[in-house]
Motif scaffolding. Sequence first.
Motif, mmCIF file in Angstrom:
data_model
loop_
_atom_site.group_PDB
_atom_site.id
_atom_site.type_symbol
_atom_site.label_atom_id
_atom_site.label_comp_id
_atom_site.label_asym_id
_atom_site.label_seq_id
_atom_site.Cartn_x
_atom_site.Cartn_y
_atom_site.Cartn_z
ATOM 1 N N MET A 103 -5.810 1.296 -3.850
ATOM 2 C CA MET A 103 -6.247 -0.174 -3.573
ATOM 3 C C MET A 103 -7.372 -0.572 -2.513
ATOM 4 S SD MET A 103 -2.625 -1.996 -3.909
ATOM 5 C CE MET A 103 -1.149 -0.603 -3.897
ATOM 6 N N THR A 104 -8.101 0.552 -2.010
ATOM 7 C CA THR A 104 -9.152 0.476 -1.456
ATOM 8 C C THR A 104 -10.273 1.360 -1.739
ATOM 9 O OG1 THR A 104 -8.564 2.463 0.064
ATOM 10 C CG2 THR A 104 -7.856 0.190 0.811
ATOM 11 N N PRO A 105 -11.718 0.867 -1.509
ATOM 12 C CA PRO A 105 -12.834 1.524 -1.886
ATOM 13 C C PRO A 105 -12.609 3.138 -1.395
ATOM 14 C CG PRO A 105 -13.515 -0.401 -1.222
ATOM 15 C CD PRO A 105 -12.102 -0.475 -0.815
ATOM 16 N N GLU A 155 -12.678 -14.384 13.416
ATOM 17 C CA GLU A 155 -13.876 -14.018 12.319
ATOM 18 C C GLU A 155 -13.971 -14.961 11.451
ATOM 19 O OE1 GLU A 155 -14.209 -9.858 9.888
ATOM 20 O OE2 GLU A 155 -12.328 -10.344 10.840
ATOM 21 N N GLU A 158 -4.395 -10.928 2.676
ATOM 22 C CA GLU A 158 -4.578 -9.472 2.904
ATOM 23 C C GLU A 158 -5.098 -8.688 1.676
ATOM 24 O OE1 GLU A 158 -2.315 -7.743 6.595
ATOM 25 O OE2 GLU A 158 -0.972 -8.656 5.432
ATOM 26 N N PHE A 159 -4.491 -9.168 0.468
ATOM 27 C CA PHE A 159 -4.759 -8.615 -0.854
ATOM 28 C C PHE A 159 -5.627 -9.858 -1.692
ATOM 29 C CE2 PHE A 159 -1.469 -6.173 1.080
ATOM 30 C CZ PHE A 159 -1.854 -4.814 0.458
ATOM 31 N N ARG A 163 -4.606 2.500 6.203
ATOM 32 C CA ARG A 163 -5.666 3.008 5.184
ATOM 33 C C ARG A 163 -5.546 4.287 4.797
ATOM 34 N NH1 ARG A 163 -9.502 -1.022 4.002
ATOM 35 N NH2 ARG A 163 -9.161 -3.108 5.087
ATOM 36 N N TYR A 204 -23.558 -1.212 -0.827
ATOM 37 C CA TYR A 204 -22.596 -2.363 -0.716
ATOM 38 C C TYR A 204 -22.623 -2.744 0.771
ATOM 39 C CZ TYR A 204 -21.296 -1.873 -5.644
ATOM 40 O OH TYR A 204 -21.275 -1.651 -6.891
ATOM 41 N N ASP A 244 -4.296 -0.615 11.284
ATOM 42 C CA ASP A 244 -4.937 -0.942 10.094
ATOM 43 C C ASP A 244 -5.571 0.348 9.461
ATOM 44 O OD1 ASP A 244 -5.411 -2.975 8.017
ATOM 45 O OD2 ASP A 244 -7.538 -2.288 8.350
ATOM 46 N N GLU A 249 -17.993 -17.107 10.158
ATOM 47 C CA GLU A 249 -18.814 -16.975 8.724
ATOM 48 C C GLU A 249 -18.866 -18.138 8.047
ATOM 49 O OE1 GLU A 249 -16.342 -14.138 6.533
ATOM 50 O OE2 GLU A 249 -16.964 -12.573 7.856
ATOM 51 N N VAL A 293 -15.087 -3.839 -5.424
ATOM 52 C CA VAL A 293 -16.042 -4.678 -4.521
ATOM 53 C C VAL A 293 -16.113 -6.159 -5.044
ATOM 54 C CG1 VAL A 293 -18.466 -4.900 -3.658
ATOM 55 C CG2 VAL A 293 -17.360 -2.608 -3.549
ATOM 56 N N ALA A 318 -20.617 -5.814 1.972
ATOM 57 C CA ALA A 318 -19.110 -5.956 1.291
ATOM 58 C C ALA A 318 -18.522 -6.208 2.743
ATOM 59 C CB ALA A 318 -18.813 -4.494 0.956
ATOM 60 N N ASP A 319 -17.421 -6.846 2.703
ATOM 61 C CA ASP A 319 -16.516 -7.315 3.937
ATOM 62 C C ASP A 319 -15.025 -7.188 3.595
ATOM 63 O OD1 ASP A 319 -15.801 -8.334 6.280
ATOM 64 O OD2 ASP A 319 -15.589 -10.418 5.319
ATOM 65 N N PRO A 320 -14.531 -6.331 4.078
ATOM 66 C CA PRO A 320 -14.815 -5.494 5.142
ATOM 67 C C PRO A 320 -15.807 -4.217 4.300
ATOM 68 C CG PRO A 320 -12.640 -4.486 4.581
ATOM 69 C CD PRO A 320 -12.921 -6.179 3.744
ATOM 70 N N LYS A 358 -8.262 -10.607 8.528
ATOM 71 C CA LYS A 358 -9.204 -11.324 9.265
ATOM 72 C C LYS A 358 -9.115 -10.697 10.721
ATOM 73 C CE LYS A 358 -11.820 -12.964 5.905
ATOM 74 N NZ LYS A 358 -12.926 -12.580 5.639
ATOM 75 N N ILE A 391 -12.858 -7.923 -4.322
ATOM 76 C CA ILE A 391 -12.809 -8.694 -3.164
ATOM 77 C C ILE A 391 -13.543 -9.884 -2.798
ATOM 78 C CG2 ILE A 391 -13.251 -8.117 -0.574
ATOM 79 C CD1 ILE A 391 -12.208 -5.277 -1.115
ATOM 80 N N TYR A 399 -6.857 -4.115 -1.399
ATOM 81 C CA TYR A 399 -6.637 -4.535 0.049
ATOM 82 C C TYR A 399 -7.928 -5.000 0.682
ATOM 83 C CZ TYR A 399 -4.730 -3.679 4.644
ATOM 84 O OH TYR A 399 -4.641 -4.033 6.002
ATOM 85 N N ARG A 400 -8.053 -5.972 1.442
ATOM 86 C CA ARG A 400 -9.124 -6.497 2.096
ATOM 87 C C ARG A 400 -8.614 -6.408 3.665
ATOM 88 N NH1 ARG A 400 -10.838 -12.201 -0.407
ATOM 89 N NH2 ARG A 400 -8.533 -12.232 -0.160
ATOM 90 N N GLY A 401 -7.551 -6.431 3.894
ATOM 91 C CA GLY A 401 -6.985 -6.383 5.358
ATOM 92 C C GLY A 401 -7.333 -7.793 6.101
ATOM 93 N N LEU A 403 0.761 -1.007 -0.055
ATOM 94 C CA LEU A 403 -0.104 -0.096 0.103
ATOM 95 C C LEU A 403 0.814 1.330 0.005
ATOM 96 C CD1 LEU A 403 -2.664 -1.212 2.487
ATOM 97 C CD2 LEU A 403 -3.149 -0.699 0.349
#
Lengths: 341, 341, 341, 341, 341, 341
Positions: free
Chosen positions: C284-286, D337, D316-317, C263, C194, C259, D341, D305, C197-199, D333, D308, D329-331, B236
Amino acid sequence: MSDAIEITTLHEMTPGELGDFFALLADKQVLATKDGKPYYRVSFCDAGREVSFPIWSDSTHAAACRDEWQVGDFYKLRAELRDSNYGMQLEIHRIRPVEESDKQDGFDPLMCAPRSKFDPEAMYDEMMQIAEEAIEDEALRELVTGIYESHREELLVMPAAQYNHHSYLSGYLEHVLNVTRNTRMLVEQYHQLYSDADPSIDVGVAVAGAMLHDIGKLRELVTGPAGATYTASGTLIGHILQGRDILREAAVGTEVDADTLLRLEHIIVAHQRLPEWGSPKPPMTPEALIVHHADDLDAKMQMMVAAIAEDPGDGEFTSKRNALRQPIYRGKKEPGEAEEE
Amino acid sequence: MSDAIEITTLHEMTPGELGDFFALLADKQVLATKDGKPYYRVSFCDAGREVSFPIWSDSTHAAACRDEWQVGDFYKLRAELRDSNYGMQLEIHRIRPVEESDKQDGFDPLMCAPRSKFDPEAMYDEMMQIAEEAIEDEALRELVTGIYESHREELLVMPAAQYNHHSYLSGYLEHVLNVTRNTRMLVEQYHQLYSDADPSIDVGVAVAGAMLHDIGKLRELVTGPAGATYTASGTLIGHILQGRDILREAAVGTEVDADTLLRLEHIIVAHQRLPEWGSPKPPMTPEALIVHHADDLDAKMQMMVAAIAEDPGDGEFTSKRNALRQPIYRGKKEPGEAEEE
Amino acid sequence: MSDAIEITTLHEMTPGELGDFFALLADKQVLATKDGKPYYRVSFCDAGREVSFPIWSDSTHAAACRDEWQVGDFYKLRAELRDSNYGMQLEIHRIRPVEESDKQDGFDPLMCAPRSKFDPEAMYDEMMQIAEEAIEDEALRELVTGIYESHREELLVMPAAQYNHHSYLSGYLEHVLNVTRNTRMLVEQYHQLYSDADPSIDVGVAVAGAMLHDIGKLRELVTGPAGATYTASGTLIGHILQGRDILREAAVGTEVDADTLLRLEHIIVAHQRLPEWGSPKPPMTPEALIVHHADDLDAKMQMMVAAIAEDPGDGEFTSKRNALRQPIYRGKKEPGEAEEE
Amino acid sequence: MSDAIEITTLHEMTPGELGDFFALLADKQVLATKDGKPYYRVSFCDAGREVSFPIWSDSTHAAACRDEWQVGDFYKLRAELRDSNYGMQLEIHRIRPVEESDKQDGFDPLMCAPRSKFDPEAMYDEMMQIAEEAIEDEALRELVTGIYESHREELLVMPAAQYNHHSYLSGYLEHVLNVTRNTRMLVEQYHQLYSDADPSIDVGVAVAGAMLHDIGKLRELVTGPAGATYTASGTLIGHILQGRDILREAAVGTEVDADTLLRLEHIIVAHQRLPEWGSPKPPMTPEALIVHHADDLDAKMQMMVAAIAEDPGDGEFTSKRNALRQPIYRGKKEPGEAEEE
Amino acid sequence: MSDAIEITTLHEMTPGELGDFFALLADKQVLATKDGKPYYRVSFCDAGREVSFPIWSDSTHAAACRDEWQVGDFYKLRAELRDSNYGMQLEIHRIRPVEESDKQDGFDPLMCAPRSKFDPEAMYDEMMQIAEEAIEDEALRELVTGIYESHREELLVMPAAQYNHHSYLSGYLEHVLNVTRNTRMLVEQYHQLYSDADPSIDVGVAVAGAMLHDIGKLRELVTGPAGATYTASGTLIGHILQGRDILREAAVGTEVDADTLLRLEHIIVAHQRLPEWGSPKPPMTPEALIVHHADDLDAKMQMMVAAIAEDPGDGEFTSKRNALRQPIYRGKKEPGEAEEE
Amino acid sequence: MSDAIEITTLHEMTPGELGDFFALLADKQVLATKDGKPYYRVSFCDAGREVSFPIWSDSTHAAACRDEWQVGDFYKLRAELRDSNYGMQLEIHRIRPVEESDKQDGFDPLMCAPRSKFDPEAMYDEMMQIAEEAIEDEALRELVTGIYESHREELLVMPAAQYNHHSYLSGYLEHVLNVTRNTRMLVEQYHQLYSDADPSIDVGVAVAGAMLHDIGKLRELVTGPAGATYTASGTLIGHILQGRDILREAAVGTEVDADTLLRLEHIIVAHQRLPEWGSPKPPMTPEALIVHHADDLDAKMQMMVAAIAEDPGDGEFTSKRNALRQPIYRGKKEPGEAEEE
């Protein structure tokens, strides 16, 4: 000037000295005295001094000055240098345009052009010395030094470019010597580092390539009093292709083996690395890669150093109006520093 | 293995020797004998030797092999190395997965990863030596060597990249040492050449910049058994920005003057030269220009040498499938050469 | 001017009023009367009025005008505003250069620079209001508002750029407020859209990112009477990296989780999206994606609106000489429309 | 199936239920029992359930299965859903290919294609609602809504693209509605902000442009069971030009004034901003600029979206294999967590 | 000028002739005689001659010249052409601004604009002739020639561009005729060469495409006395899209089959080949490929020929200041050649 | 095969015929009969026919087939062609690898490579004919035709490229002839059109340039049974530079004047127009411009025609997997058309 006295140079003369010397008429302007009488103000110069002074309307040279003297022409003068209230002046005894035969007395039409601060002969000798030490293959060494010897006179004065970098007399030698030094240091380093490479990285080929990478400038450029200009073939074909021509023509009949010659040609062809930078092929050998970096660094370094030296401002950065088209960082002057200089 | 014998390594063992050693289970496959009885073929390796041999269904290890042994895990073995008709084999006496405490006996989870052919300690020492000699400004020198000392352990093993160039253990040190050597040679050359430059070209700043230009890889990459991988912040943010962070954090409270620190930060920021190559700013100082070339040449040179060494073919050129994505010229093999190798 | 009267401003004065006020000497020219007597024509201005009038050679201010008054300097005047046949004029009673202590009486060296048409205090308050409403995470909100509070005075006046867009006083606040509004509308929209969406898309992080995306301009630019200029670090490092520095320095010791901070850093780093537009990493993030679009739209919109407003012509299109380097469509004036305006 | 029972859907059936429904034969494979008897394994599905089960060689359907059933064809089945040890299975009573007349009973050839999670009718109504509220010019509003009404059926199902973003049923409406919402928010904001702009920023034109920016997809794409495919004119001409055609054809004979129509055409033409992104002309009006950003953001946001949501890994990605061709980037967990799910 | 005499033209008059003619006042300057008396020097011209002469202060036209005559306006003159020591001069008998009714007498506001050296009527006829011969499909031929006939008058005078290539009266016809000739030669060649292609390469479609590729200039440009200028729709939409509009509008109700029309539209859309050169789609048919090359070559060839003809220097190369922005090679003048010209 | 019978070719044989012929062993696979007996299936081919048939384990050739026959080798066979239920088969009487002396009997190692559909001799003759007619300057014509005559044998078979366009035997001649025809048509057209150009556009130089533009392929490529491959110098230097070498070497001692030679060299150097397309210099003469377009069109046209012919699908468009990397429009098949083919 049959009663010739020893030839001196304008910038070596001392106040009160009478001498024969060559000078360029750099400027000529019509002015008027307070009571309206017109006169000329002329400037004569050589590479190290410029002297400006009036030619009054009652001078013996007044008519010639008005009708004959041309800005941009060279003259042979017999004159006395005087230190007046208005600065140095010349009292001209005799003056005539230079003639072909003056070259025998040391007249050089490039005498006023900017030139490298390094001595061309010394640079040439160092180049030959490096070739001697670093190119072991005798046939290759003779090919390279032979090309230099055949063009010795031009190489001693040729600039490296019309604009951009090292665009002054002997700039070619200055640039190519730096590239050759850089190349030698780097290639010897990598030759040793990758001692198990097969084929091994070739010091001699890299150094030969450095020495010849810009040799096509001999055909691309013509050196004149106003700097270098492009030949027709220089514009239509370019120094990369023409440099390879010089190499190939010189290689005919020598014992340089075909693979070595091909590697050397490739260094010339690839030394600008990308098509949009001028090279039809990218470096595909370690030697070509080294010469590219050695060359690119030296060209940009000279542009950067010159940008700082020539920038008219005194800010932390130069302007963008330089060969690199970007600001260069000079940094802050220390307090008091400005005064000392 | 309480009755421990001296720990040796797999690649140092000789036929007939019984030893305790650590090894990676690199492969495990089910095969069948001619009469249809299934058995396993396993491969154990360390960095210098790989041994493949069968575990028959009637072996004492058969059940563990089938149910427990995992490809990719490390094991401590007591085994005898035997030279059979089918090559070297191991007769396993005891075997168990490595434990945390094995590290005290020299187990290293990176033991099988490819690594630099140069000794990391020697490279580290040479780096410190160069800093000592070439960075005169004491505060600056201590800043740079302090950063190295604080991360000594990681720097000794870290690769220079995940892929591309020097992507093996200690590749960071190998690459950065080369860049530092190149930089030192070049900056000393130009410092002398442009001795009248103002400000003068700064050997210490350039060498410090070379040493730190990639320091952000400490935060961009994580070194593991399977090579380097990117951290979240590495992806990032990137090593250029993170390297400057490390420098700025270390500089707090030191006596390095602000302008020197800014020039050093700029070398890190500008060392990839163009935005599309990763640098937000182009080199605007001679020192940054030199480090860029020293770095770019070394990275490409390693890719080129590796491309030749690793290319599976034997043609005059490598294929394009290498880090440079272009063919590299290897040249013709001399007659008879192939046989000797 | 010990016998001080109430300080007023030039543009608030009415004909016949005598007042004390600060003004910039914007112009001074030597002219001559019909009978050849030289005189000066001077122009004094503040942000809302410019008054030009003669200083005759027999005026009590004639000598000071000729010898001392400098175009570009600020003066404190006591003068009467008069409405003459030649427009408004000033009859100067007293005049002196401004002094440091005048700042206590409201003198502001930026008084003549162009400024946002929006009230900086109101914009600042709205920004704080948005932070209050949209950033739920308390530690994050305090980090962001803390940075604003620490630089309140500079942020109230800082332009958004030296050239290009919002390059006037308080232009930073105007631009960043628009970006923050745009971001908030868009992120709330997409957060809801969304919702699975996760996250989930994070409103608070996006709004915080919008507020801080250009915060590095605090270190990149210096605001002066003649507009913004670049600092040395601004040119060598740039506001993207410096903005991240401000954020990281402020975050030390706070409870913002790692985190979230990462971001937020990424939004700053990626807000210009492409390397050639200035960002070392793409969004790379929304949240980073939204801030990029909110920012890019607002910058270009201001350029476009300004291009139409400032274009000297009256054709259907503006010329290309504007910040966008393209014509902007204005359309045809309706018949009669010109007269009404 | 004359003795028709109520039509249900496969995914609404419960174990033990017998129903008539339509389903797609998604897969058919030949397998063999342990004793070597061949049988088929078939999969029938609708949008919400897929059921796989064997057709044994002694089944009444065995011959038809082998010789007639085609993967990719739709069938009407009367079958009982059973919950077996091997998961849900179907006991087929009757089966035949769907017929044209089945459409009266609700058969829809797009029944298995992925579709928007939003209700098309509701999206359509919201679009009309926005037009009603935001486009004041009656002629313009009727032009835009008229185009929608003329193509209502296609617009309700059309995807926004073959690949890339919103490439599922009703994806066109979902995307264009988002763009229209974004546009409305932004243009109302800027209309107010630049209330003194001349001409003023036109909310109605921008909203109309948002609604029509992709209308050419009606001619560029054909919607089928397997998603959208390009028409010949779509490939040779493209939706930007074809959308402008639809607008111009609809505008003939209306009272929309020429300048408004031109601005609307320009929004369609310029909405991808750069030639290499597909637009022959860049945005030259504020309205076109807003629609570009509203569109570009929505397209990229959906890609991000989806990237992901669909990425198979759990790092994480995401990988680079998505429509944006970059990691997202999702980050991390949170601990625990994953289990929830 | 009620007593009208035969209207002639300035450039057809002979010394001593008295005539009525139309001319443009191209220049008007105030000068002074040796004894300080002011007078005007005026220049009148038509497309083939420019005459400059004084209007003395005692002339009957002196007051009108000073107060009324406007540079850039057209006048009707009755004047005698005289050959003086100072070149051709006019003795003006009568003069007045042109009036609307003068068009009946042959006044043409484009009379002074540069124009093609080829006869527009002849070019138009050749174009029709080629259509007749090369477009076999009658419906297609009538579509193309119908478009030409509907715009005959404009096509006869329209330039091909505002700047760049063929930017003079009738330049459109000259350029498009060349493109059509090139296309015909090339397409007939390739039709024959690839006689087994399926579908076969279509001569008629290619020739029709050549004739119509730039037809949108009818809506993109407006031809005026000062050359072509862009319309609003020309700037916002562009001639490629507008040309396709003209074709589609003309095709309504004809019997040209849909595939042929689509191929023709595609030629227009694709004729500039790359997005950054202006085409939203690349050529995807052989006919479109041919028209692109035929067009691109003719445009560049005219730029190159004009660059040589108009370059003010006499070196081997033109300067870079021409439409191609590169030097063009002219070559050396042969000895003596200069004198002959 | 001492008792030689007339040599025929495989593709000319008729069922039942016994003949001697040369063929390539294109494939050899081990298969098994139903009862498990292994046998070989072999394929022999020439340029016009491929025959596949079994070699049973009890055949007289079984051992040789298994142990000696190599796929990729050529054989001389005496065999009978038979039409069986399984297609054409060969009953081999005799078989041996080809020998050097077979070339006298017509064996050609290129016999199976794809080749131009045009007769090489006829193309060569037409090329000479064009030179005769279009190059008036005798020295120039002899230079060009001399180069062709010196390399006649290679030119008759050489492909134009390894991949891309005209990459089959005699593809060089086919391509260069097309380029020469195009060039001649175009240059004659422009020579006449710009009859007043100075210097005039030179038909002979352009035609000579077309003939020689790719002549460097003689040194860049080597033609073998598997198509063309690159030489070392071809990869390191490239055909543009090598073609100029061939020209310059051939020009030594001829009477071609220097300027003509330079223009010809420039055509070769500039024929790919842009650096990124391979040309170090852009076209700077009308002749070079024409040759570029004539060449570029012909190369792309061949790629396009081949893409349509070779595309495996039957849709309106080809796929993107062709030399142009874009879809090509083929159009709809007329109803009924599919059946006929």
